[in-house]
Design a protein around this motif. Structure first.
Motif, short mmCIF file in Angstrom:
data_model
loop_
_atom_site.label_atom_id
_atom_site.label_comp_id
_atom_site.label_asym_id
_atom_site.label_seq_id
_atom_site.Cartn_x
_atom_site.Cartn_y
_atom_site.Cartn_z
N ALA A 46 -4.94 2.00 14.42
CA ALA A 46 -5.33 3.42 14.34
C ALA A 46 -5.84 3.75 12.94
CB ALA A 46 -4.13 4.31 14.68
N MET A 47 -5.24 3.16 11.92
CA MET A 47 -5.69 3.42 10.54
C MET A 47 -7.05 2.78 10.29
SD MET A 47 -2.15 2.93 8.47
CE MET A 47 -2.35 3.99 7.08
N LEU A 48 -7.26 1.59 10.83
CA LEU A 48 -8.57 0.93 10.67
C LEU A 48 -9.66 1.79 11.31
CD1 LEU A 48 -7.61 -2.81 11.37
CD2 LEU A 48 -8.29 -1.81 9.16
N GLU A 49 -9.36 2.32 12.48
CA GLU A 49 -10.34 3.19 13.16
C GLU A 49 -10.60 4.47 12.38
OE1 GLU A 49 -10.00 4.43 17.26
OE2 GLU A 49 -9.48 2.37 17.82
N SER A 50 -9.61 4.88 11.59
CA SER A 50 -9.73 6.13 10.81
C SER A 50 -10.32 5.89 9.43
CB SER A 50 -8.35 6.78 10.67
OG SER A 50 -7.73 6.92 11.92
N GLY A 51 -10.71 4.64 9.15
CA GLY A 51 -11.35 4.35 7.86
C GLY A 51 -10.37 3.90 6.78
N GLY A 52 -9.14 3.56 7.16
CA GLY A 52 -8.16 3.04 6.20
C GLY A 52 -7.09 4.06 5.86
N GLY A 53 -6.19 3.66 4.98
CA GLY A 53 -5.11 4.57 4.61
C GLY A 53 -3.99 3.86 3.89
N SER A 54 -2.82 4.48 3.91
CA SER A 54 -1.69 3.98 3.14
C SER A 54 -0.45 3.84 4.01
CB SER A 54 -1.39 4.95 1.98
OG SER A 54 -0.21 4.57 1.32
N ILE A 55 0.15 2.64 3.96
CA ILE A 55 1.41 2.40 4.66
C ILE A 55 2.52 2.36 3.63
CG2 ILE A 55 2.74 0.76 6.06
CD1 ILE A 55 0.06 -0.34 7.13
N ILE A 56 3.59 3.08 3.90
CA ILE A 56 4.77 3.00 3.04
C ILE A 56 5.93 2.61 3.95
CG2 ILE A 56 6.31 4.26 1.47
CD1 ILE A 56 3.34 6.15 1.94
N ASN A 57 6.51 1.46 3.67
CA ASN A 57 7.65 0.99 4.46
C ASN A 57 8.92 1.10 3.62
OD1 ASN A 57 6.01 0.32 6.64
ND2 ASN A 57 5.65 -1.76 5.88
N THR A 58 9.95 1.72 4.18
CA THR A 58 11.16 1.91 3.39
C THR A 58 12.04 0.67 3.44
OG1 THR A 58 11.10 4.26 3.88
CG2 THR A 58 13.14 3.41 2.93
N ALA A 59 12.13 0.01 2.30
CA ALA A 59 13.11 -1.07 2.12
C ALA A 59 14.29 -0.45 1.39
CB ALA A 59 12.48 -2.23 1.37
N SER A 60 14.76 -1.07 0.33
CA SER A 60 15.90 -0.56 -0.45
C SER A 60 16.06 -1.42 -1.69
CB SER A 60 17.17 -0.65 0.39
OG SER A 60 18.32 -0.48 -0.42
N PHE A 61 16.78 -0.91 -2.65
CA PHE A 61 17.09 -1.75 -3.82
C PHE A 61 17.90 -2.97 -3.41
CE2 PHE A 61 21.61 -0.92 -4.95
CZ PHE A 61 21.90 0.07 -4.02
N VAL A 62 18.61 -2.92 -2.28
CA VAL A 62 19.40 -4.10 -1.86
C VAL A 62 18.50 -5.24 -1.37
CG1 VAL A 62 21.43 -2.70 -1.28
CG2 VAL A 62 19.85 -3.37 0.55
N ALA A 63 17.20 -4.95 -1.23
CA ALA A 63 16.26 -6.03 -0.89
C ALA A 63 15.98 -6.91 -2.10
CB ALA A 63 14.96 -5.45 -0.36
N VAL A 64 16.29 -6.42 -3.30
CA VAL A 64 15.98 -7.20 -4.50
C VAL A 64 17.20 -7.63 -5.30
CG1 VAL A 64 13.67 -6.19 -4.75
CG2 VAL A 64 15.58 -5.15 -5.94
N MET A 65 18.36 -7.11 -4.96
CA MET A 65 19.57 -7.55 -5.67
C MET A 65 20.79 -7.51 -4.75
SD MET A 65 19.58 -4.33 -8.26
CE MET A 65 20.80 -5.05 -9.30
N GLY A 66 21.74 -8.40 -5.02
CA GLY A 66 22.90 -8.54 -4.15
C GLY A 66 24.01 -7.58 -4.53
N ALA A 67 24.82 -7.20 -3.54
CA ALA A 67 25.97 -6.33 -3.80
C ALA A 67 27.21 -6.96 -3.19
CB ALA A 67 25.75 -4.96 -3.20
N ALA A 68 28.34 -6.82 -3.89
CA ALA A 68 29.58 -7.37 -3.35
C ALA A 68 30.14 -6.47 -2.24
CB ALA A 68 30.60 -7.53 -4.46
N THR A 69 29.66 -5.19 -2.22
CA THR A 69 30.04 -4.31 -1.10
C THR A 69 29.09 -4.66 0.05
OG1 THR A 69 28.60 -2.69 -2.12
CG2 THR A 69 30.96 -2.36 -2.42
N SER A 70 29.57 -5.58 0.88
CA SER A 70 28.66 -6.24 1.83
C SER A 70 28.19 -5.34 2.96
CB SER A 70 29.39 -7.46 2.41
OG SER A 70 28.48 -8.21 3.15
N GLN A 71 26.94 -5.50 3.32
CA GLN A 71 26.28 -4.79 4.43
C GLN A 71 25.17 -5.74 4.89
OE1 GLN A 71 25.04 -1.21 2.28
NE2 GLN A 71 23.69 -2.41 0.97
N ILE A 72 25.62 -6.85 5.46
CA ILE A 72 24.74 -8.01 5.58
C ILE A 72 23.50 -7.77 6.45
CG2 ILE A 72 25.94 -9.17 7.51
CD1 ILE A 72 24.65 -10.88 4.30
#
Ligand code: NAD
Length: 258
Positions: A130-156
């Motif tokens: 749909a974005m290609l048909e509209s001439g492009g755009g911006s995707i923002i996907n929500t990750a988290s700081f836990v994607a880049v560093m480990g925590a001992a308070t586990s939430q695997i």
């Protein structure tokens, strides 16, 4: 000020927290907003807030982990507004029972992966054409700081899902960079929203979290929404494939100030 005049933005999980504040901010910048949430009442409340400020918004009720519902949601958004320029794949869950790899039940693991990772995949699967048909755009996907560093308070399961979002977003950014689509992984630190408030209702757990944040406080959802607006707009025209941390300095710190 970042302008989104004439743009159509599809936001999942826009019934609460970061998604709602981003919807309000993007509407204020001129975008028409498609509020997507599985919670009809919450989604309708966001639409009401946007309309109350003179903005344009409509609601699609969908579960982001359901293939048919996501396809229909993006189709209906495009047919109502005639295009898609901003895709904010933001809906996510952090349920009780998501703990260490040894203790986390398989059904909790699967639920988290389905919503947090497959949901983002489905948003991209139907949103990118749909974005290609509209001439492009911006995707923002929500990750988290836990994607880049480990925590001992586990939430695997949560951590694994967010790592997947980060890696997937990078690949999408590279693949579509010459076709006018940018993609960035938003990595918030802890934010004061319903998702986290329940977890932090125990003062000891909260104190343990705050000690690692150089700024010594949680983010407000509006502060994360400002970053989303930047990534959504042409103000970030040369920004793609990033691990966009908005974390109060967590990922920069080894020892925090007293
Ligand atoms: N709050 C934090 O500390 C924090 C930190 C880092 C990342 N995040 C991420 O930010 C995103 C938003 O979090 P938030 O804190 O604003 O959460 P929130 O709980 O305030 O809002 C989440 C919204 O998503 C909706 N939702 C949940 N499952 C859905 C599904 N299957 N289909 C459609 N809608 C669904 C909910 O109804 C709710 O309206 C999530 O991806 C979360 O993992 C949050």
């Amino acid at each position: 000020m970042s302008s989104l005049e004439g743009k159509i933005a599809f936001i999942t999980g826009a019934g609460s927290g970061i998604g709602r504040q981003s919807a309000l901010l993007m509407a204020g910048a001129g975008a028409r907003i498609v509020v997507c949430d599985r919670d009809e009442e919450a989604g309708q409340a966001t639409v009401g807030m946007i309309e109350g400020k003179g903005g344009g918004a409509s609601l699609v009720v969908a579960d982001v982990s359901d293939d048919g519902q996501m396809r229909a949601a993006i189709d209906s958004a495009c047919s109502e507004y005639g295009g898609l320029h901003v895709l904010f794949n933001n809906a996510g869950i952090f349920p009780d029972g998501d703990g260490s790899p040894v203790d986390t039940p398989l059904d909790i693991w699967q639920w988290v992966i389905d919503v947090n990772l497959k949901g983002v995949f489905l948003g991209c699967k139907y949103g990118i054409p749909a974005m290609l048909e509209s001439g492009g755009g911006s995707i923002i996907n929500t990750a988290s700081f836990v994607a880049v560093m480990g925590a001992a308070t586990s939430q695997i399961a949560y951590t694994a899902s967010k790592g997947g979002v980060l890696a997937m977003t990078r690949e999408i950014a590279v693949e579509y960079a010459r076709q006018g689509i940018r993609a960035n992984a938003l990595c918030p630190g802890p934010v004061r929203t319903p998702l986290l408030e329940e977890f932090l209702s125990d003062p000891e757990v909260k104190a343990r979290r705050l000690v690692h944040i150089p700024m010594g406080r949680l983010a407000e959802p509006e502060e994360i929404a400002q970053a989303v607006l930047f990534l959504a707009s042409e103000a970030s025209a040369y920004v793609t494939g990033t691990t966009f941390l908005v974390d109060g300095g967590i990922s920069a710190s080894y020892v925090t100030p007293e």
